[in-house]
Design a protein around this motif. Sequence first.
Motif, PDB file in Angstrom:
ATOM      1  N   GLN A   1       3.779   1.495  -1.342  1.00 62.49           N
ATOM      2  CA  GLN A   1       4.294   1.605  -2.701  1.00 62.49           C
ATOM      3  C   GLN A   1       3.263   2.265  -3.614  1.00 62.49           C
ATOM      4  OE1 GLN A   1       5.134  -2.147  -4.639  1.00 62.49           O
ATOM      5  NE2 GLN A   1       6.396  -1.158  -6.188  1.00 62.49           N
ATOM      6  N   LYS A   2       2.029   1.806  -3.526  1.00 63.67           N
ATOM      7  CA  LYS A   2       0.972   2.352  -4.379  1.00 63.67           C
ATOM      8  C   LYS A   2       0.667   3.810  -4.023  1.00 63.67           C
ATOM      9  CE  LYS A   2      -3.720   1.339  -5.897  1.00 63.67           C
ATOM     10  NZ  LYS A   2      -4.865   0.446  -5.724  1.00 63.67           N
ATOM     11  N   LYS A   3       0.608   4.106  -2.732  1.00 63.64           N
ATOM     12  CA  LYS A   3       0.278   5.452  -2.252  1.00 63.64           C
ATOM     13  C   LYS A   3       1.320   6.481  -2.702  1.00 63.64           C
ATOM     14  CE  LYS A   3      -0.540   7.830   2.127  1.00 63.64           C
ATOM     15  NZ  LYS A   3      -0.581   7.637   3.585  1.00 63.64           N
TER      16      LYS A   3
ATOM     17  N   ASN B   1       3.441   5.992  -5.230  1.00 61.85           N
ATOM     18  CA  ASN B   1       3.737   5.782  -6.645  1.00 61.85           C
ATOM     19  C   ASN B   1       5.214   5.434  -6.882  1.00 61.85           C
ATOM     20  OD1 ASN B   1       2.993   5.563  -9.308  1.00 61.85           O
ATOM     21  ND2 ASN B   1       3.354   7.726  -9.770  1.00 61.85           N
TER      22      ASN B   1
ATOM     23  N   ASP C   1       0.831  -1.203   0.000  1.00 60.60           N
ATOM     24  CA  ASP C   1       0.000   0.000   0.000  1.00 60.60           C
ATOM     25  C   ASP C   1       0.870   1.259   0.000  1.00 60.60           C
ATOM     26  OD1 ASP C   1      -2.578   1.312   0.137  1.00 60.60           O
ATOM     27  OD2 ASP C   1      -2.019   1.862   2.191  1.00 60.60           O
TER      28      ASP C   1
ATOM     29  N   ASN D   1       8.349   2.432  -7.648  1.00 59.65           N
ATOM     30  CA  ASN D   1       8.590   1.144  -8.299  1.00 59.65           C
ATOM     31  C   ASN D   1       9.245   0.189  -7.285  1.00 59.65           C
ATOM     32  OD1 ASN D   1      11.400   1.653  -8.252  1.00 59.65           O
ATOM     33  ND2 ASN D   1      11.313   2.680 -10.241  1.00 59.65           N
TER      34      ASN D   1
ATOM     35  N   LEU E   1      -1.823  -9.283  -4.780  1.00 66.79           N
ATOM     36  CA  LEU E   1      -2.502  -8.251  -5.560  1.00 66.79           C
ATOM     37  C   LEU E   1      -3.093  -8.750  -6.875  1.00 66.79           C
ATOM     38  CD1 LEU E   1      -0.122  -5.202  -5.058  1.00 66.79           C
ATOM     39  CD2 LEU E   1      -2.171  -5.806  -3.781  1.00 66.79           C
TER      40      LEU E   1
ATOM     41  N   LYS F   1       3.545  -9.143  -4.711  1.00 63.45           N
ATOM     42  CA  LYS F   1       2.554  -8.555  -5.621  1.00 63.45           C
ATOM     43  C   LYS F   1       1.771  -9.650  -6.332  1.00 63.45           C
ATOM     44  CE  LYS F   1       4.054  -4.068  -7.085  1.00 63.45           C
ATOM     45  NZ  LYS F   1       4.729  -3.319  -8.141  1.00 63.45           N
TER      46      LYS F   1
END
Length: 112
Positions: A82-84, A86, A80, A88, A111, A107
């Motif tokens: 990483q996604k928040k 942005n 989360d 790699n 995910l 992942k």
Amino acid sequence: MKKNNQSSGPDYKKIYMDIIHLKYPEKQQYCIKILSKDKLSATDIIRLNKIIFSLHSETTFSLNQKHRCYDKPAILEILDYQKKHNLNNTQVSKHFKISRNTLAKWKKKFLV
């Protein structure tokens, strides 16, 4: 029989408070905000480790890194993050000091 008020895992808050009090009292001011939380997350524990031990000795920190274990909530929190932000896999692996391959496996597993 297990009491209802006890958790199944270690009390990280008490462990880190004791470590700071007994061995590194000069680092207490840097850790107080994290330790004031009711419950510590996996990323809180990683931050405490960085504050307390990485400044002490990089060799000790790298040796302790080999013995980390992540549960599902910790993995999801890292993904989360990483996604928040942005990021790699390379950026996240450097930030949390974990393998890019490990991130890729997480992942695929969590995910998909």
